[in-house]
Design an enzyme around this catalytic site. Structure first.
Site, PDB file in Angstrom:
ATOM      1  N   HIS A 187      -2.124  -5.570  11.483  1.00 15.04           N
ATOM      2  CA  HIS A 187      -2.905  -5.805  10.256  1.00 15.04           C
ATOM      3  C   HIS A 187      -3.302  -7.282  10.197  1.00 15.04           C
ATOM      4  O   HIS A 187      -2.509  -8.137   9.810  1.00 15.04           O
ATOM      5  CB  HIS A 187      -2.072  -5.418   9.038  1.00 15.04           C
ATOM      6  N   GLY A 188      -4.537  -7.534  10.594  1.00 17.36           N
ATOM      7  CA  GLY A 188      -5.016  -8.915  10.589  1.00 17.36           C
ATOM      8  C   GLY A 188      -5.995  -9.167   9.458  1.00 17.36           C
ATOM      9  O   GLY A 188      -6.726 -10.167   9.490  1.00 17.36           O
ATOM     10  N   ALA A 189      -6.019  -8.279   8.464  1.00 17.87           N
ATOM     11  CA  ALA A 189      -7.090  -8.293   7.454  1.00 17.87           C
ATOM     12  C   ALA A 189      -6.544  -8.485   6.041  1.00 17.87           C
ATOM     13  O   ALA A 189      -5.354  -8.683   5.829  1.00 17.87           O
ATOM     14  CB  ALA A 189      -7.860  -6.972   7.540  1.00 17.87           C
ATOM     15  N   GLN A 221       0.497   1.155  11.188  1.00  9.82           N
ATOM     16  CA  GLN A 221      -0.049  -0.175  10.892  1.00  9.82           C
ATOM     17  C   GLN A 221       1.105  -1.151  10.641  1.00  9.82           C
ATOM     18  O   GLN A 221       1.977  -0.893   9.813  1.00  9.82           O
ATOM     19  CB  GLN A 221      -0.978  -0.159   9.678  1.00  9.82           C
ATOM     20  N   ARG A 235      -6.912  -4.965  12.962  1.00  9.22           N
ATOM     21  CA  ARG A 235      -7.846  -4.829  11.834  1.00  9.22           C
ATOM     22  C   ARG A 235      -8.279  -6.200  11.331  1.00  9.22           C
ATOM     23  O   ARG A 235      -7.445  -7.102  11.170  1.00  9.22           O
ATOM     24  CB  ARG A 235      -7.168  -4.070  10.698  1.00  9.22           C
ATOM     25  N   TYR A 242      -3.440 -10.750   4.077  1.00 11.63           N
ATOM     26  CA  TYR A 242      -2.013 -10.809   4.420  1.00 11.63           C
ATOM     27  C   TYR A 242      -1.773 -11.901   5.484  1.00 11.63           C
ATOM     28  O   TYR A 242      -2.686 -12.656   5.822  1.00 11.63           O
ATOM     29  CB  TYR A 242      -1.526  -9.417   4.831  1.00 11.63           C
ATOM     30  N   PRO A 283      -5.645   3.015   6.514  1.00 10.66           N
ATOM     31  CA  PRO A 283      -4.282   2.685   6.076  1.00 10.66           C
ATOM     32  C   PRO A 283      -4.240   2.466   4.568  1.00 10.66           C
ATOM     33  O   PRO A 283      -5.057   1.720   4.034  1.00 10.66           O
ATOM     34  CB  PRO A 283      -3.982   1.386   6.835  1.00 10.66           C
TER      35      PRO A 283
HETATM   36  C1  LIG Z   1      -4.159   2.594  -2.519  1.00 14.65           C
HETATM   37  C2  LIG Z   1      -4.689   1.769  -1.388  1.00 14.65           C
HETATM   38  C3  LIG Z   1      -3.796   1.193  -0.492  1.00 14.65           C
HETATM   39  C4  LIG Z   1      -4.243   0.432   0.591  1.00 14.65           C
HETATM   40  N1  LIG Z   1      -3.341  -0.054   1.496  1.00 14.65           N
HETATM   41  C5  LIG Z   1      -3.787  -0.638   2.650  1.00 14.65           C
HETATM   42  C6  LIG Z   1      -2.881  -0.943   3.713  1.00 14.65           C
HETATM   43  O1  LIG Z   1      -1.686  -0.660   3.673  1.00 14.65           O
HETATM   44  N2  LIG Z   1      -3.401  -1.542   4.815  1.00 14.65           N
HETATM   45  C7  LIG Z   1      -4.731  -1.830   4.929  1.00 14.65           C
HETATM   46  O2  LIG Z   1      -5.158  -2.384   5.954  1.00 14.65           O
HETATM   47  N3  LIG Z   1      -5.607  -1.519   3.944  1.00 14.65           N
HETATM   48  C8  LIG Z   1      -5.173  -0.903   2.834  1.00 14.65           C
HETATM   49  N4  LIG Z   1      -6.066  -0.482   1.885  1.00 14.65           N
HETATM   50  C9  LIG Z   1      -7.504  -0.652   2.119  1.00 14.65           C
HETATM   51  C10 LIG Z   1      -8.105   0.624   2.726  1.00 14.65           C
HETATM   52  O3  LIG Z   1      -7.608   0.840   4.041  1.00 14.65           O
HETATM   53  C11 LIG Z   1      -9.627   0.559   2.782  1.00 14.65           C
HETATM   54  O4  LIG Z   1      -9.989  -0.572   3.532  1.00 14.65           O
HETATM   55  C12 LIG Z   1     -10.278   0.462   1.415  1.00 14.65           C
HETATM   56  O5  LIG Z   1      -9.774   1.468   0.546  1.00 14.65           O
HETATM   57  C13 LIG Z   1     -11.806   0.593   1.518  1.00 14.65           C
HETATM   58  O6  LIG Z   1     -12.139   1.819   2.130  1.00 14.65           O
HETATM   59  P1  LIG Z   1     -12.695   3.060   1.260  1.00 14.65           P
HETATM   60  O7  LIG Z   1     -13.950   2.573   0.606  1.00 14.65           O
HETATM   61  O8  LIG Z   1     -12.905   4.171   2.253  1.00 14.65           O
HETATM   62  O9  LIG Z   1     -11.633   3.381   0.237  1.00 14.65           O
HETATM   63  C14 LIG Z   1      -5.628   0.237   0.772  1.00 14.65           C
HETATM   64  C15 LIG Z   1      -6.523   0.799  -0.140  1.00 14.65           C
HETATM   65  C16 LIG Z   1      -6.072   1.569  -1.190  1.00 14.65           C
HETATM   66  C17 LIG Z   1      -7.076   2.205  -2.126  1.00 14.65           C
END
Ligand SMILES: Cc1cc2nc3c(=O)[nH]c(=O)nc-3n(C[C@H](O)[C@H](O)[C@H](O)COP(=O)(O)O)c2cc1C
Length: 369
Positions: free
Chosen positions: A180-182, A105, A233, A185, A27
């Site tokens: 979204h429990g992570a 999500q 999550r 938030y 997400p």
């Molecule tokens: C631009 C951006 C937006 C994100 N938005 C969310 C989100 O809406 N919900 C969420 O649970 N995590 C969000 N994340 C976290 C990502 O889901 C992920 O956990 C994080 O990028 C680490 O994974 P990666 O190393 O594959 O990038 C976001 C990350 C990025 C980079």
């Protein structure tokens, strides 16, 4: 190396559904909806490419759940009414053509809300100003607001928002929802002792700090039935605190993941900076603990950039699915590239300048070519 015939491209079940492979889009908020919280054509195109390039599962960015206190970012999409939910239908039609599952999500920002067109203040478990600064690439500036403490009525309304958003998601054709429990938030604010200083049934011991998760997961499941995916999550780290560890360590993992199982979720999604790193001193990873304590399908996320790393997580039996975040932003066709052994680009934070939206990414890609 082509990974076409590796377990990454074997099917596996989540709830009543079969996912065609083990690759999910993590997400990611892209602050690119219109001002009514509707999905735009640019967003549909952005998500469609992930489906066409072979990801088995797409988890949408966090969608706000109600018209009260959940909205977190300007131009964040919502699921707070059926019209917002239906704005996703053109995408749902095309992901179905690609045999990709789409999970919405559901997100409530609590004290981390930087913008909410429905309210001018924020709510949280306790009146504690969040650490850190608002995120400028999501239109934020300066300190977070000091939140007001949620009443039991506010908590009830937040639960109702998650339920209504899940029902809207099901009615408009999504395959499931992820609570979204992570990442700091609202739900995570209840879980975390320094943001939850309540002395009622929602504060104090871990069992109480998990109460809101339990209430939301049970209520959502009761509302959507068994033929719709419900996932959840969890993380230790937060967008505004990259150091946090669950204070009860392994005991927290046991209670948290057992709670999720008892609430009949279909999967658990864990995110850590490095998916496979020990969660606590000398412990397995958070993903492996989730699998061990729940016996459910687990999606592992964090720091995975190539197919070999993803395959290691599967082969070490730490998780069943791998969620790819930034590597998929740098390579929207990541799943196809990994399948056929093609070269991958490195992720570059310049893509988020000045904003982490689709417009900035488009300009970035034009200069990269
Ligand atoms: C631009 C951006 C937006 C994100 N938005 C969310 C989100 O809406 N919900 C969420 O649970 N995590 C969000 N994340 C976290 C990502 O889901 C992920 O956990 C994080 O990028 C680490 O994974 P990666 O190393 O594959 O990038 C976001 C990350 C990025 C980079």
């Amino acid at each position: 190396m082509t990974l076409e015939h590796s377990p990454l491209f074997s099917p596996a079940k989540i709830g009543a559904f079969t996912v065609k492979n083990r690759l999910a889009i993590a997400p990611m908020i892209r602050v690119s909806a219109d001002n009514a919280g509707f999905m735009t054509q640019a967003m549909a195109q952005y998500y469609r490419e992930f489906a066409e390039a072979g990801f088995g599962l797409i988890i949408t960015e966090g969608l706000y759940t109600d018209k009260r206190f959940s909205q977190t970012y300007r131009y964040q999409p919502g699921l707070s009414d059926i019209e917002q939910a239906k704005s996703w239908q053109p995408l749902i039609a095309s992901v179905n053509d690609s045999n990709t599952l789409l999970i919405a999500q559901l997100m409530h920002g609590g004290a981390l809300s930087q913008h909410n067109k429905y309210r001018d203040h924020t709510l949280a478990p306790s009146p504690v100003r969040p650490l850190g600064k608002q995120m400028t690439f999501y239109y934020g500036q300066g300190q977070y607001a000091l939140p007001e403490q949620m009443t039991t009525q506010d908590i009830q309304e937040a639960v109702e928002g998650f339920v209504a958003a899940a029902v809207n998601a099901k009615a408009s054709g999504f395959h499931g929802v992820e609570i979204h429990g992570a990442n700091g938030y609202l739900l995570d604010q209840f879980l975390t002792p320094y943001t939850n200083q309540r002395s009622d049934l929602y504060g104090g011991p871990l069992e109480n700090r998990l109460r809101l998760y339990r209430e939301i997961l049970l209520a959502v499941r009761a509302a959507v039935g068994d033929d719709f995916i419900v996932g959840v999550r969890f993380s230790q780290k937060k967008v505004n605190d990259s150091e946090h560890l669950w204070p009860e360590a392994i005991e927290a993992a046991w209670q948290t993941f057992t709670m999720a199982k008892n609430c009949k979720v279909d999967y658990i999604h864990t995110t850590e900076p490095q998916a496979s790193a020990p969660a606590f001193a000398n412990s397995p990873s958070l993903a492996a603990l989730a699998k061990h304590y729940s016996g459910l399908p687990v999606i592992a996320n964090g720091g995975i950039v190539n197919g070999e790393q993803a395959l290691d997580v599967l082969e070490n039996q730490e998780a069943d699915f791998i969620a790819i975040g930034r590597a998929a932003l740098a390579n929207p066709r990541w799943a196809e590239a990994v399948r056929h052994g093609k070269t991958l680009h490195a992720f570059d934070y310049d893509m988020f300048k000045p904003l982490a939206n689709l417009e900035s990414a488009k300009s970035y890609f034009q200069t990269r070519i």
